[in-house]
Motif scaffolding. Structure first.
Motif, PDB file in Angstrom:
ATOM      1  N   ILE A   1      49.909  46.115  17.545  1.00  0.00           N
ATOM      2  CA  ILE A   1      49.202  45.123  18.362  1.00  0.00           C
ATOM      3  C   ILE A   1      48.100  44.441  17.563  1.00  0.00           C
ATOM      4  O   ILE A   1      47.914  43.225  17.630  1.00  0.00           O
ATOM      5  CB  ILE A   1      48.581  45.779  19.615  1.00  0.00           C
ATOM      6  CG1 ILE A   1      49.663  46.187  20.612  1.00  0.00           C
ATOM      7  CG2 ILE A   1      47.616  44.810  20.308  1.00  0.00           C
ATOM      8  CD1 ILE A   1      49.120  46.888  21.843  1.00  0.00           C
ATOM      9  N   GLY A   2      47.357  45.212  16.790  1.00  0.00           N
ATOM     10  CA  GLY A   2      46.224  44.663  16.040  1.00  0.00           C
ATOM     11  C   GLY A   2      46.594  43.599  15.036  1.00  0.00           C
ATOM     12  O   GLY A   2      45.741  42.822  14.601  1.00  0.00           O
ATOM     13  N   LYS A   3      47.871  43.522  14.641  1.00  0.00           N
ATOM     14  CA  LYS A   3      48.275  42.504  13.661  1.00  0.00           C
ATOM     15  C   LYS A   3      48.210  41.100  14.228  1.00  0.00           C
ATOM     16  O   LYS A   3      48.255  40.127  13.476  1.00  0.00           O
ATOM     17  CB  LYS A   3      49.674  42.801  13.139  1.00  0.00           C
ATOM     18  CG  LYS A   3      49.659  43.788  11.981  1.00  0.00           C
ATOM     19  CD  LYS A   3      50.950  43.770  11.209  1.00  0.00           C
ATOM     20  CE  LYS A   3      50.822  44.727  10.015  1.00  0.00           C
ATOM     21  NZ  LYS A   3      52.138  44.988   9.399  1.00  0.00           N
ATOM     22  N   LEU A   4      48.114  40.976  15.559  1.00  0.00           N
ATOM     23  CA  LEU A   4      47.943  39.642  16.133  1.00  0.00           C
ATOM     24  C   LEU A   4      46.662  38.988  15.642  1.00  0.00           C
ATOM     25  O   LEU A   4      46.534  37.757  15.649  1.00  0.00           O
ATOM     26  CB  LEU A   4      47.939  39.737  17.664  1.00  0.00           C
ATOM     27  CG  LEU A   4      49.285  40.074  18.316  1.00  0.00           C
ATOM     28  CD1 LEU A   4      49.098  40.400  19.792  1.00  0.00           C
ATOM     29  CD2 LEU A   4      50.281  38.924  18.141  1.00  0.00           C
ATOM     30  N   GLN A   5      45.697  39.801  15.209  1.00  0.00           N
ATOM     31  CA  GLN A   5      44.414  39.276  14.738  1.00  0.00           C
ATOM     32  C   GLN A   5      44.457  38.847  13.278  1.00  0.00           C
ATOM     33  O   GLN A   5      43.519  38.229  12.783  1.00  0.00           O
ATOM     34  CB  GLN A   5      43.329  40.348  14.936  1.00  0.00           C
ATOM     35  CG  GLN A   5      41.913  39.828  14.878  1.00  0.00           C
ATOM     36  CD  GLN A   5      40.914  40.904  15.259  1.00  0.00           C
ATOM     37  OE1 GLN A   5      41.132  42.096  15.052  1.00  0.00           O
ATOM     38  NE2 GLN A   5      39.794  40.494  15.820  1.00  0.00           N
ATOM     39  N   VAL A   6      45.543  39.161  12.587  1.00  0.00           N
ATOM     40  CA  VAL A   6      45.666  38.814  11.167  1.00  0.00           C
ATOM     41  C   VAL A   6      46.145  37.369  11.038  1.00  0.00           C
ATOM     42  O   VAL A   6      47.154  36.995  11.638  1.00  0.00           O
ATOM     43  CB  VAL A   6      46.652  39.763  10.457  1.00  0.00           C
ATOM     44  CG1 VAL A   6      46.827  39.353   8.996  1.00  0.00           C
ATOM     45  CG2 VAL A   6      46.168  41.206  10.565  1.00  0.00           C
ATOM     46  N   PRO A   7      45.442  36.528  10.281  1.00  0.00           N
ATOM     47  CA  PRO A   7      45.886  35.131  10.126  1.00  0.00           C
ATOM     48  C   PRO A   7      47.314  35.032   9.605  1.00  0.00           C
ATOM     49  O   PRO A   7      47.739  35.847   8.765  1.00  0.00           O
ATOM     50  CB  PRO A   7      44.879  34.568   9.107  1.00  0.00           C
ATOM     51  CG  PRO A   7      43.656  35.419   9.274  1.00  0.00           C
ATOM     52  CD  PRO A   7      44.175  36.789   9.583  1.00  0.00           C
TER      53      PRO A   7
END
Length: 407
Positions: free
Chosen positions: A270-276
């Motif tokens: 889920i946290g990869k959504l924050q990666v550009p």
């Protein structure tokens, strides 16, 4: 596991808002403004709550930071309908949230086009209100950070007024103008006040426990959002979940335990959504600064999942997929004794599935080469030897499971 519909809405919203990278309250602000306008219109509390949920989820079809940039910087743009259609597809197939799908589908449709499309009149009004306040937030976004918003309220209101009729229903524009006259309308958008507003909206809602089947459907929905981030990661989360379940079965897990492992694996990224986007699709080695950004994603996963009642253990299984037995993993630098079997399985499944997929910097690896990588990591005490041995015994099956072939 007591995950009700409101927890589901908030979890999806928390995930989708990560795409904003540094601005993580867009969905909540849209929901809040929709509620304030609904109050002026005299719409009942159930409708207000419906609109709040629709505001939180209206951009669930957005996984790309490039697309998010358009959303918060342009009033209208070509292909805006694409993320609406994606969001509709995500929600309509999941019964607990299917009632929100039509609003999401039409939340970028011009008011003047609703009749020709034969949109249900109630859905049209709800969707158009979400459209209106969504554009209000886009106009306001440049001014949140420097706290100059009140200086620009008049121009924002004027811009919305100029689009009365073709873009927005006239009475909805009037409701917005009435609701946004007090400074309080704008001041409550401060990050310090948003959590309390959210808590107030959730008060007195009915609650129900979800079945594991429902939770697996929900986790699969989250996985679809994450895997849409890049075509290079298409179906990655789902592949990791399939392989984690397969490896868990070989390790003797069964029943609910196996289902919970699969749920954690579905949501591990889920946290990869924050990666550009440009970082995920980079073809070269990461700089120290880029690697630091990448290392944030598993902790973001933990922070989202740990808020869900009953998910405390699953949150750790999902977030620990970059921990290493030698203590040099991240984000917690756990020692081997503190890393449970479930986290060890998800780590190996994540590595295997990623190496089996094409990436911007390499072609998919054959199964034998993937196993060689895992053996090297085992020698360095990074991954669990028993899990790697299981992969070695079922190498061809692991590849088929990871890539979605029928075994």
């Amino acid at each position: 596991m007591q995950m009700n519909i409101q927890h589901m809405v908030l979890t999806i919203s928390n995930a989708v808002d990560l795409v904003g990278v540094t601005d993580v309250f867009h969905g909540r602000r849209v929901g809040m403004m929709a509620v304030e306008c609904a109050k002026v219109l005299g719409w009942p509390l159930p409708t207000q709550r419906l609109l709040f949920d629709a505001g939180l989820l209206h951009d669930c079809g957005v996984s790309s930071t490039r697309e998010h940039h358009k959303i918060i910087h342009e009033l209208e743009w070509q292909d805006a309908h694409l993320h609406c259609e994606k969001g509709d597809s995500l929600l309509r197939d999941f019964a607990p949230l299917a009632h929100l799908a039509p609003i999401v589908r039409y939340h970028h449709t011009r008011w003047e086009d609703m009749a020709a499309l034969q949109v249900d009149p109630t859905v049209a009004r709800h969707a158009n209100l979400i459209h209106l306040v969504d554009r209000v937030d886009a106009l306001a976004t440049p001014y949140y950070r420097d706290e100059s918003l009140l200086l620009h309220v008049a121009e924002i209101r004027d811009t919305i007024s100029r689009h009365r009729g073709p873009l927005f229903a006239p009475d909805l524009v009037d409701a917005f103008l009435a609701a946004s006259t007090p400074e309080a309308f704008w001041l409550q958008m401060d990050p310090a006040y948003i959590p309390q507003y959210t808590q107030d909206m959730e008060r007195f809602r009915e609650s129900h426990a979800s079945t594991l089947g429902e939770l697996k459907q929900f986790a699969a929905l989250i996985a679809r959002i994450v895997d849409e981030k890049s075509h290079f990661t298409a179906e990655h989360s789902q592949g990791v979940a399939r392989l984690a379940r397969f490896l868990g079965l070989q390790a003797g897990l069964n029943g609910d335990h196996l289902d919970k492992l699969e749920i954690a694996a579905l949501m591990h990224d889920i946290g990869k959504l924050q990666v550009p986007d440009e970082l995920l699709e980079s073809t070269g080695p990461y700089s120290p600064a880029e690697r630091a950004v990448m290392k944030k994603h598993s902790f973001a996963t933990y922070q989202i999942l740990r808020r869900i009642g009953g998910f405390e253990e699953l949150a750790l299984w999902a977030a620990e997929h970059h921990e290493s037995l030698n203590g040099n993993g991240y984000p917690f630098h756990l020692q081997a004794r503190d890393i449970p079997l479930e986290s060890r399985i998800i780590k190996v499944a994540d590595i295997f599935q990623a190496l089996a997929q094409r990436r911007p910097y390499r072609a998919p690896m054959p199964a034998t080469e993937i196993l060689a990588v895992l053996h090297k990591m085992q020698a360095d005490n990074e991954v669990d030897a028993n899990v790697v041995s299981t992969v070695a015994r079922h190498l061809d099956e692991c590849l088929q499971v990871a890539l979605g072939a029928v075994v």
